[in-house]
Design a protein around this motif. Structure first.
Motif, mmCIF file in Angstrom:
data_model
loop_
_atom_site.group_PDB
_atom_site.id
_atom_site.type_symbol
_atom_site.label_atom_id
_atom_site.label_comp_id
_atom_site.label_asym_id
_atom_site.label_seq_id
_atom_site.Cartn_x
_atom_site.Cartn_y
_atom_site.Cartn_z
ATOM 1 N N LYS A 42 0.906 -1.208 -0.145
ATOM 2 C CA LYS A 42 0.013 -0.097 -0.200
ATOM 3 C C LYS A 42 1.009 1.366 -0.087
ATOM 4 N N ASN A 79 2.509 2.961 3.159
ATOM 5 C CA ASN A 79 2.849 2.278 4.388
ATOM 6 C C ASN A 79 4.300 1.668 4.651
ATOM 7 N N GLU A 126 4.701 -1.956 6.319
ATOM 8 C CA GLU A 126 4.394 -3.157 5.149
ATOM 9 C C GLU A 126 5.520 -3.180 4.049
#
Length: 70
Positions: free
Chosen positions: A13, A16, A19
């Protein structure tokens, strides 16, 4: 989409960073996955090469030209 998640790349994403970090670590520990993703990414990239795209466009133009003549 050009990138298919877990087939020829990994999609994270936008924005992010956690992540992105987890994915980078995961990939660094999975050499076989990197090899598979790389192999598939090269195949995908070939489909979008100038040579292939030019041939596809030429076929379309020829088809349209033939339709116009009839």
């Amino acid at each position: 989409e050009i990138v298919t998640n877990n087939q020829n790349g990994i999609i994270v994403k936008k924005g992010n960073l956690n992540e992105l970090e987890r994915t980078a670590i995961y990939l660094s520990n999975n050499k076989e996955l990197i090899k598979r993703l790389s192999k598939n990414a090269r195949k995908t990239a070939y489909k979008f090469s100038w040579k292939i795209c030019a041939k596809k466009h030429e076929r379309i133009y020829n088809h349209l030209y033939k339709l116009q003549r009839n």
